[in-house]
Design an enzyme around this catalytic site. Sequence first.
Site, mmCIF file in Angstrom:
data_model
loop_
_atom_site.group_PDB
_atom_site.id
_atom_site.type_symbol
_atom_site.label_atom_id
_atom_site.label_comp_id
_atom_site.label_asym_id
_atom_site.label_seq_id
_atom_site.Cartn_x
_atom_site.Cartn_y
_atom_site.Cartn_z
ATOM 1 C CG PHE A 1 -1.910 0.958 1.249
ATOM 2 C CD1 PHE A 1 -3.181 0.780 0.657
ATOM 3 C CD2 PHE A 1 -1.714 2.200 2.084
ATOM 4 C CE1 PHE A 1 -4.360 1.823 0.878
ATOM 5 C CE2 PHE A 1 -2.612 3.132 2.054
ATOM 6 C CZ PHE A 1 -4.021 3.021 1.568
ATOM 7 C CD GLU B 1 4.465 11.007 -2.475
ATOM 8 O OE1 GLU B 1 3.456 10.840 -3.108
ATOM 9 O OE2 GLU B 1 4.922 12.367 -2.496
ATOM 10 C CB SER C 1 1.286 13.722 9.463
ATOM 11 O OG SER C 1 1.946 12.920 10.398
ATOM 12 C CB THR D 1 4.837 -3.067 5.396
ATOM 13 O OG1 THR D 1 5.138 -2.425 6.577
ATOM 14 C CG2 THR D 1 4.686 -4.728 5.853
ATOM 15 C CG LEU E 1 12.389 -10.115 32.197
ATOM 16 C CD1 LEU E 1 10.973 -9.779 32.348
ATOM 17 C CD2 LEU E 1 12.622 -10.435 30.646
ATOM 18 C CD GLU F 1 -1.618 1.393 9.707
ATOM 19 O OE1 GLU F 1 -2.752 1.245 10.094
ATOM 20 O OE2 GLU F 1 -0.918 0.264 9.001
#
Length: 390
Positions: free
Chosen positions: A135, A139, A144, A170, A344, A369
């Site tokens: 998709f 650019e 945004s 992706t 941890l 996104e």
Amino acid sequence: MPSFVPTDPLGLDELLSPEDLAVRDTVRGWAADRVLPHIAEWYESGELPAIRELARELGSIGALGMSLEGYGCAGASAVQYGLACLELEAADSGIRSLVSVQGSLAMYAIWKYGSEELKQRWLPGMAAGELIGCFGLTEPDVGSDPAAMRTYAKRDGGDWVLNGRKMWITNGSVASVAVVWAQTDEGIRGFAVPTDTAGFSAPEIKHKWSLRASVTSELVLDDVRLPADAVLPGVTGLKGPLGCLSHARYGIIWGSMGAARASFESALDYARTREQFGKPIGGFQLTQAKLADMALELHKGILLAHHLGRRMDAGTLRPEQISFGKLNNVREAIEICRTARTILGANGISLEYPVMRHATNLESVLTYEGTVEMHQLVLGKALTGLDAFR
């Protein structure tokens, strides 16, 4: 009285139907078998070598375009799709991104806005995982503010000719079809671009420190000539790509809780067995406070995702509510990962544990996104009625 379950302290499984649980368990089992044994190695090497095989397997369990109807898609509910996203991201954000971009962006754009010919050409193969999609919206200099995109498509006789660049895409280097959004004299239009078209290339982006177990690319379009029927006829303007993004952001609301859950459960297991000062660290007050706060935010986030999923299934989910969920859940997921890392200790930075991998992945999920700031402004406008974007 039912017993208290540390991994489901609110009894949220009671909200799920047998069909919901079957979907969740199928995806969880697939991820446990096919991703978790290899993900640390893939992350460390910065590649996803089995992506085509994984895509076909995801297609075989109905995880690609699973909430779409027809064309080989599963027709699952929004809640079921969300549960799948949660389980996939509990394995790794890169795997959930593969599925999200395939189904919620590329397939959804063709399904929602494409001609019947485009749907028949692409969707069955994409649902089966035989064809991978990407998709192209962002650019190199436009993130945004997609209205400022520079990629341009002009008519040339009966054809379209596209020129431009897309960034951070992706699946780009392994895709068979790219849904590319471009300026035209008529407004912003979407195009289904076969990636073997002359002038199209997708060099892979290397040296990432987040989403390392995924394929991320630049899309280069140099005089890419397409027939007239490559355009998505069902939409003109930004509502096209933004509608796709809303669908994908919904999956992130669930997915981010998967990364948070994996990190919380890793910290919980560690706290029960790691001994200091003669007893497990889970027996100390500060550690218990951290675990309690993590559990609160994790399960509130899952409850929020479930509520928004029911609204999507009912056809009442608004874009502002998607912003609400994405902003809250990703932000809280990162905090859960960071807190888990402190439990941890030094082991928290090791790939033997999933926590640091999830934390670095979520830094990308936080900004793609829709950045934090964009979702804050969406909510601010909805709350005040005043537009602060410009």
